[in-house]
Design a protein around this motif. Structure first.
Motif, short mmCIF file in Angstrom:
data_model
loop_
_atom_site.label_atom_id
_atom_site.label_comp_id
_atom_site.label_asym_id
_atom_site.label_seq_id
_atom_site.Cartn_x
_atom_site.Cartn_y
_atom_site.Cartn_z
N THR A 272 -6.42 -1.81 -2.13
CA THR A 272 -5.34 -2.26 -2.57
C THR A 272 -4.69 -0.48 -2.71
O THR A 272 -3.02 -0.31 -2.38
N SER A 276 -1.45 0.46 -0.86
CA SER A 276 0.75 0.65 -2.04
C SER A 276 0.50 2.41 -1.83
O SER A 276 1.91 2.92 -1.72
N ASN A 277 -0.29 3.42 -1.99
CA ASN A 277 -0.08 4.80 -1.78
C ASN A 277 1.01 4.83 -0.55
O ASN A 277 1.78 6.30 -0.92
N SER A 279 2.96 3.24 0.83
CA SER A 279 3.81 2.06 1.91
C SER A 279 5.28 2.69 0.74
O SER A 279 5.15 3.13 -1.00
N LYS A 282 6.02 0.35 -2.65
CA LYS A 282 4.42 0.35 -3.34
C LYS A 282 4.17 -1.34 -3.17
O LYS A 282 3.17 -1.45 -4.23
N SER A 283 4.75 -2.24 -3.07
CA SER A 283 4.82 -3.18 -3.11
C SER A 283 4.22 -3.67 -1.43
O SER A 283 4.31 -3.97 -0.61
N ILE A 284 2.84 -4.83 -1.56
CA ILE A 284 1.81 -5.11 -0.54
C ILE A 284 1.35 -6.35 -0.60
O ILE A 284 0.86 -7.02 -1.82
N HIS A 286 -0.66 -8.79 -0.98
CA HIS A 286 -2.08 -8.81 -0.57
C HIS A 286 -2.96 -9.76 -0.01
O HIS A 286 -4.30 -9.81 0.85
N THR A 338 1.34 3.34 6.85
CA THR A 338 0.87 2.52 6.66
C THR A 338 0.66 1.79 7.95
O THR A 338 -0.72 1.37 7.35
#
Length: 442
Positions: A272, A276-277, A279, A282-284, A286, A338
């Motif tokens: 995660t 996230s880092n 992207s 910062k929104s993925i 899940h 990403t």
């Protein structure tokens, strides 16, 4: 987010195509007795795994909901892995021996014990108190050790006892991996629905219901079988240590298990932040990413069947482990890409799908029947130690994945050594060893 949906549908198409192709290419003669036995095992196993999958996505979220600090949450997770490493290694064997003398119980009892301990762990989730939650993590850690040893030990013993071939054992492990992935996806969606409607504790109540169903199914459908139940506790561990010392194949197999699973569990905790880092926003998604990972695992289970038709497990697993190492090297070399990182993680999960049935089949061939659970739990000590050390060091993501790559490269070396030992065994000798495994003195 569109790219994640694209990956998901591509993976799903590959999974379906491979599954259909495998059904046509891999012709396995299965009689009614084997299919009945497979159903008996799979129902219980998938209920056991479902009880675990319901909880997984919401443990961290529940702790946050209860107002636990990051430090307290880290302690709770370390407690779980620590109890699995220390207590899980011998609790199952001790209780199996103890209850053998009191109630003449064996591996079936250990599987029931898994359900009881995990139910108690789920009950503690209703209390927003650190000490109670800590007790729950201890119980959950012990239960997890039993989950990954007792069920397989019962299966392998019963499989040999009923006279089924080694090829069918590999097929059964592959189908169990496929079923486990489907269970994980289904459990994730169901747990999400209940969590949204009734709160973060609801998935743990679902787990309790599932585990009760599992216990009932075990009591009514499983026979009892035994490992080293008639030995003393000291003798049980002595025999397991002797098996590891005398047979280098058992040692190498155990090291492969520890190193690969150590990297795998670390990956579970760190994928995660890695995505996230990398992207930009910062929104993925899940849930979608998790579903993609499980589809990749299912692809791996189909690839396993195809690979066993052309090469031995000992041989092709060397390359699978090497590919896994290369996949986890991507977030080290290209941490800001990403899409490439996500694709690499899917490749790693495919390797996981090949690894599980391969490991189970090799253990069924090399690990002595009477001490299988104890030997398996011996090698969970370094496994859990790896995860604990990486957790408490608070290392950067790049360093963590570098460590995982090193573990997988070492696992590749151990697998190559195992392959060299196995290639020196005549095929006739190997098959006879499998047939006589239930009767071996540990």
């Amino acid at each position: 987010m569109d790219i994640y949906w694209l990956f998901f549908w591509v993976l799903l198409a590959i999974c379906v195509a491979l599954y259909m192709y495998t059904r046509q290419v891999v012709n396995v003669v299965e009689d009614g007795n084997f299919l009945s036995f497979q159903k008996t095992y799979m129902v219980v196993y998938l209920l056991a795994m479902g009880g675990d999958w319901f909880q997984g996505p919401y443990v961290y979220a529940l702790y946050q909901h209860y107002g636990m600090s990051s430090h307290q949450i880290d302690i709770l997770f370390v407690a779980g892995f620590g109890s699995s490493m220390i207590f899980g290694t011998f609790v199952g064997s001790v209780l199996q021996i103890l209850f053998f003398y009191l109630f003449v119980s064996g591996r079936r009892f250990n599987c029931v014990l898994y359900g009881i301990l995990y139910i108690l762990s789920c009950i503690t989730k209703h209390f927003p108190h650190f000490t109670i939650l800590l007790v729950g993590r201890f119980l959950g850690g012990i239960a997890t050790s039993i989950l990954y040893s007792a069920f397989e030990s019962w299966l392998v013993c019963e499989h040999h006892k009923r006279g089924f071939s080694g090829d069918l054992l590999g097929i059964l492990f592959s189908r169990a991996t496929l079923g486990n992935s489907l269970t994980a996806i289904s459990a994730g969606h169901i747990a999400q629905t209940f969590a949204d409607r009734y709160g973060y504790v609801a998935p743990f109540d679902l787990s309790i219901v599932t585990l009760v169903m599992m216990i009932v199914a075990i009591m009514y459908t499983w026979n009892e079988n035994y490992g080293d139940s008639q030995s003393t506790i000291t003798m049980s561990f002595g025999k397991a240590a002797e098996a590891i010392k005398q047979d280098p194949k058992v040692l190498m197999l155990g090291l492969v298990q520890s190193l690969f699973e150590g990297a795998m569990y670390t990956f579970v905790l760190k994928w995660t932040p890695a995505l996230s880092n990398s992207s930009s926003d910062k929104s993925i998604p899940h849930g979608l990413i998790f579903a993609s990972f499980m589809v990749a695992v299912m692809i791996g289970s189909s690839v396993f069947k195809l690979l066993t038709k052309v090469r031995t497990i000992e041989s092709f697993m060397r390359f699978v482990l090497l590919v896994a190492a290369m996949a986890l090297a991507v977030p080290v070399v290209l941490p800001d890409h990403t899409n490439l990182v996500f694709m690499a993680f899917c490749v790693f999960e495919m390797c996981v799908g090949i690894f599980w049935p391969s490991l189970g089949t090799m253990r069924g061939s090399y690990v002595p029947e009477q001490v299988r659970s104890t030997v398996m739990n011996f090698f969970r000590i370094p496994l859990n130690l790896i995860v604990i050390v990486l957790l408490i060091q608070n290392l950067k993501i790049k360093v963590v994945f570098t460590c995982c790559v090193c573990f997988l490269l070492l696992a590749t070396v151990c697998q190559h050594i195992l392959h060299r030992f196995a290639s020196k065994l005549p095929k006739k000798e190997t098959s006879e060893a499998e047939d006589e495994k239930p009767m071996l003195e540990a």
